[in-house]
Design a protein around this motif. Structure first.
Motif, PDB file in Angstrom:
ATOM      1  N   TYR A  89      10.571  27.408  -6.112  1.00 10.88           N
ATOM      2  CA  TYR A  89      10.014  26.178  -5.319  1.00 10.88           C
ATOM      3  C   TYR A  89       9.495  26.709  -3.844  1.00 10.88           C
ATOM      4  O   TYR A  89      10.056  27.355  -3.206  1.00 10.88           O
ATOM      5  N   GLU A 119      18.097  25.247 -12.567  1.00 13.18           N
ATOM      6  CA  GLU A 119      17.110  24.688 -13.403  1.00 13.18           C
ATOM      7  C   GLU A 119      16.554  25.532 -14.568  1.00 13.18           C
ATOM      8  O   GLU A 119      16.500  25.421 -15.477  1.00 13.18           O
ATOM      9  N   ASN A 170      22.057  21.647 -10.890  1.00 10.21           N
ATOM     10  CA  ASN A 170      21.089  21.458 -12.021  1.00 10.21           C
ATOM     11  C   ASN A 170      21.271  22.692 -13.059  1.00 10.21           C
ATOM     12  O   ASN A 170      20.040  23.037 -13.589  1.00 10.21           O
ATOM     13  N   THR A 191      24.255  16.944 -10.292  1.00 14.92           N
ATOM     14  CA  THR A 191      23.084  17.082 -10.885  1.00 14.92           C
ATOM     15  C   THR A 191      22.115  16.261 -10.021  1.00 14.92           C
ATOM     16  O   THR A 191      21.930  15.037 -10.163  1.00 14.92           O
ATOM     17  N   LEU A 192      21.160  16.871  -9.280  1.00 16.04           N
ATOM     18  CA  LEU A 192      20.381  16.197  -8.421  1.00 16.04           C
ATOM     19  C   LEU A 192      18.803  16.384  -8.605  1.00 16.04           C
ATOM     20  O   LEU A 192      18.322  17.535  -8.006  1.00 16.04           O
ATOM     21  N   ALA A 193      18.389  15.551  -9.580  1.00 18.14           N
ATOM     22  CA  ALA A 193      17.077  15.730 -10.106  1.00 18.14           C
ATOM     23  C   ALA A 193      15.944  15.544  -8.788  1.00 18.14           C
ATOM     24  O   ALA A 193      14.724  16.377  -9.026  1.00 18.14           O
ATOM     25  N   GLN A 194      16.170  14.984  -7.914  1.00 18.12           N
ATOM     26  CA  GLN A 194      15.067  14.893  -6.999  1.00 18.12           C
ATOM     27  C   GLN A 194      15.404  15.827  -5.497  1.00 18.12           C
ATOM     28  O   GLN A 194      15.081  15.167  -4.460  1.00 18.12           O
ATOM     29  N   TRP A 195      16.181  17.083  -5.780  1.00 17.15           N
ATOM     30  CA  TRP A 195      16.584  17.444  -4.642  1.00 17.15           C
ATOM     31  C   TRP A 195      15.067  18.173  -3.925  1.00 17.15           C
ATOM     32  O   TRP A 195      15.331  18.390  -2.695  1.00 17.15           O
ATOM     33  N   ARG A 196      14.098  18.450  -4.436  1.00 14.67           N
ATOM     34  CA  ARG A 196      12.896  18.690  -3.906  1.00 14.67           C
ATOM     35  C   ARG A 196      12.306  17.783  -2.925  1.00 14.67           C
ATOM     36  O   ARG A 196      11.247  18.026  -2.236  1.00 14.67           O
ATOM     37  N   THR A 197      12.772  16.353  -3.144  1.00 15.19           N
ATOM     38  CA  THR A 197      12.249  15.498  -2.194  1.00 15.19           C
ATOM     39  C   THR A 197      12.748  15.446  -0.802  1.00 15.19           C
ATOM     40  O   THR A 197      12.503  14.530   0.025  1.00 15.19           O
ATOM     41  N   LEU A 198      14.048  16.420  -0.691  1.00 19.78           N
ATOM     42  CA  LEU A 198      14.661  16.553   0.579  1.00 19.78           C
ATOM     43  C   LEU A 198      14.421  17.549   1.224  1.00 19.78           C
ATOM     44  O   LEU A 198      13.862  18.836   0.687  1.00 19.78           O
TER      45      LEU A 198
END
Length: 190
Positions: A7, A109, A138, A163-170
């Motif tokens: 990332y 992931e 993840n 399991t935080l699928a949206q971690w990249r939005t933070l």
């Protein structure tokens, strides 16, 4: 495998090659050459080698004031053949612990498999934390199941609520706050 990238969205917050306290300080990346491999499959040059033949990493974020490190992993975590946890502990974690890091978020992931051995290095890491923790986000279900077989679940927090699928939005510290909140609720229920 060469299309899997670590990332890059937090580079404006942290770059390990520019952090004098990072184990990757001063590293030069040549994005025109693919030289690192996992099982003869080339991987993107942005991944960092730490001693394992099958597992690579990226230190996505480090905050010494908050005592936090966020690490993304990629490959096969193989303690049975390559003692990956020893390489991770000795070459990366021990360095970060000396810098005062006590909270570790591992993002898995892209960890495809886990092959266990014993839990000695996990236990050592756990004992070194002094009021800190290791949290895994993840990872694949079969990796968690293998961790349970080897008792790794005693040392690393993970599970459905992590399991935080949206971690990249933070932003990194927002992710840290979300994880702290989840872990505090878990501890309160025990």
């Amino acid at each position: 495998m060469h299309t899997i990238l670590p990332y890059e969205g937090w580079l404006s917050f942290y770059d390990p090659s520019e952090d004098e306290r990072s184990p990757f300080y001063g590293k030069q990346y040549d994005f025109s050459r693919y030289e690192q491999t996992i099982y003869n499959y080339y991987i993107d040059p942005a991944w960092d080698f730490f001693g394992s033949e099958t597992l690579y990493m990226k230190l996505l974020y480090c905050n010494y004031h908050e005592q936090l490190a966020i690490i993304e992993l990629m490959g096969e975590w193989n303690d049975a053949l390559h003692n990956d946890i020893m390489h991770l502990k000795r070459n990366i974690i021990d360095h970060l612990l000396r810098q005062g890091i006590r909270f570790f978020i591992l993002i898995g992931e892209n960890v495809l498999n886990f092959h266990g051995s014993d839990d000695a290095y996990y236990e050592e890491w756990f004992e070194d934390l002094e009021e800190g923790w290791v949290c895994a986000l993840n990872f694949r279900l079969h990796v968690y199941q293998e961790w349970e077989k080897y008792g790794i679940d005693y040392y690393i927090h993970y599970g459905q609520s992590l399991t935080l699928a949206q971690w990249r939005t933070l932003e990194p510290l927002q992710l840290f706050e979300v994880v702290k909140e989840i872990l505090s609720r878990r501890i309160a229920l025990q």
